[in-house]
Design an enzyme around this catalytic site. Structure first.
Site, PDB file in Angstrom:
ATOM      1  N   GLY A 192      69.862   4.750  -5.279  1.00 38.15           N
ATOM      2  CA  GLY A 192      69.585   4.986  -3.862  1.00 38.15           C
ATOM      3  C   GLY A 192      70.443   4.165  -2.927  1.00 38.15           C
ATOM      4  O   GLY A 192      70.526   2.953  -3.080  1.00 38.15           O
ATOM      5  N   SER A 193      71.087   4.770  -1.945  1.00 38.96           N
ATOM      6  CA  SER A 193      72.011   4.031  -1.109  1.00 38.96           C
ATOM      7  C   SER A 193      72.599   4.898  -0.009  1.00 38.96           C
ATOM      8  O   SER A 193      72.102   5.976   0.281  1.00 38.96           O
ATOM      9  CB  SER A 193      73.125   3.467  -1.988  1.00 38.96           C
ATOM     10  OG  SER A 193      73.594   4.493  -2.835  1.00 38.96           O
ATOM     11  N   ARG A 194      73.718   4.409   0.549  1.00 38.34           N
ATOM     12  CA  ARG A 194      74.365   5.130   1.637  1.00 38.34           C
ATOM     13  C   ARG A 194      75.842   4.759   1.678  1.00 38.34           C
ATOM     14  O   ARG A 194      76.234   3.669   1.259  1.00 38.34           O
ATOM     15  CB  ARG A 194      73.637   4.760   2.923  1.00 38.34           C
ATOM     16  CG  ARG A 194      74.408   4.866   4.195  1.00 38.34           C
ATOM     17  CD  ARG A 194      73.520   4.448   5.351  1.00 38.34           C
ATOM     18  NE  ARG A 194      74.276   3.994   6.481  1.00 38.34           N
ATOM     19  CZ  ARG A 194      73.739   3.456   7.571  1.00 38.34           C
ATOM     20  NH1 ARG A 194      72.444   3.287   7.644  1.00 38.34           N
ATOM     21  NH2 ARG A 194      74.500   3.090   8.555  1.00 38.34           N
TER      22      ARG A 194
ATOM     23  N   ILE B  67      76.860   1.002   0.543  1.00 36.59           N
ATOM     24  CA  ILE B  67      75.761   0.148   0.992  1.00 36.59           C
ATOM     25  C   ILE B  67      74.565   0.296   0.062  1.00 36.59           C
ATOM     26  O   ILE B  67      74.104   1.409  -0.199  1.00 36.59           O
ATOM     27  CB  ILE B  67      75.333   0.508   2.435  1.00 36.59           C
ATOM     28  CG1 ILE B  67      76.536   0.403   3.383  1.00 36.59           C
ATOM     29  CG2 ILE B  67      74.204  -0.402   2.918  1.00 36.59           C
ATOM     30  CD1 ILE B  67      76.278   0.995   4.743  1.00 36.59           C
TER      31      ILE B  67
ATOM     32  N   MET C 207      72.138   8.815   0.410  1.00 40.05           N
ATOM     33  CA  MET C 207      71.972   9.310  -0.954  1.00 40.05           C
ATOM     34  C   MET C 207      70.568   8.966  -1.433  1.00 40.05           C
ATOM     35  O   MET C 207      70.204   7.802  -1.532  1.00 40.05           O
ATOM     36  CB  MET C 207      73.009   8.643  -1.869  1.00 40.05           C
ATOM     37  CG  MET C 207      74.433   8.792  -1.366  1.00 40.05           C
ATOM     38  SD  MET C 207      75.498   7.448  -1.949  1.00 40.05           S
ATOM     39  CE  MET C 207      75.515   7.788  -3.694  1.00 40.05           C
TER      40      MET C 207
END
Length: 216
Positions: free
Chosen positions: A185-187, A155, A97
């Site tokens: 911002g991440s995943r 995450i 993301m």
């Protein structure tokens, strides 16, 4: 429509934005410089608003589909050893993301929360190979009828500094409902049983509550 996790930040941003415009108008007398500074503040304010947007994506739950829990790009589809909960091999699908994506996390399937745990950690860039095990993260396992137990992991990335997770052990959840939020911002990693039919491809853009990640 904005996510409730952004209300406080948006309120502070509004106050800061108004103050910045008034101060530059009063103390900056060079016209082009004043306009430039104000445009920067406008840009930052718009970025904050778009980051906390929460599109209304109502669905009719379908137990044969596991839907994308977040918006972003599919960056990993591979067989891996999941060492925290299953301690065996699983099919991992990861969605990255960017800061411009919607950052709401939604339940990809209906079921019962079997496991939910927060892990403090580092803030490596979200695509780093060790981000799944070393970054700040939450691990959630949903027991579903068609897929069995499916694990998803929020995450944090290099910019993310707070993960919000609403899943509680023993809770019954419904596909598409709000499961949390990851700020800036991440995943998200999803772990399916071996043999699960994966419906997405690498580099495909996934849309939360709309894109089918796996099917039965």
């Amino acid at each position: 429509m904005f996510h409730k996790e952004g209300y406080k930040i948006i309120f502070i941003a509004i106050l800061s934005f108004v103050a910045a415009l008034l101060l530059t108008d009063k103390f900056v007398h060079i016209h082009w410089l004043k306009i430039s500074i104000q445009l920067v503040f406008v840009f930052l304010f718009v970025m904050i608003l778009q980051f906390f947007r929460n599109p209304n994506r109502k669905i009719v739950p379908n137990e044969n589909y596991f839907l994308a829990p977040v918006d972003g790009k599919v960056v990993v589809i591979e067989e891996v050893f999941e060492e925290e909960y299953f301690k065996d091999k699983r099919v991992q699908v990861s969605i990255f993301m960017s800061p411009i994506n919607v950052h709401v996390t939604r339940y990809g399937a209906s079921g019962k929360i079997k496991f939910s745990k927060y892990h403090p950690g580092k803030y490596l860039v979200a695509w780093h190979p060790k981000a799944s095990t070393e970054n700040e993260r939450t691990t959630v396992v949903i027991e579903t009828k068609p897929f069995g137990e499916v694990l998803y992991r929020q995450i944090a990335g290099a910019l993310a500094r707070r993960i919000v997770n609403y899943a509680e052990e023993g809770q019954q959840v419904v596909q598409g409902d709000d499961a949390g939020f990851i700020k800036f911002g991440s995943r998200v990693d999803i772990y399916f049983p071996l043999g699960t039919k994966i419906e997405v491809a690498l580099n495909q853009n996934a849309v939360g509550n709309q894109t089918v990640i796996a099917s039965k």
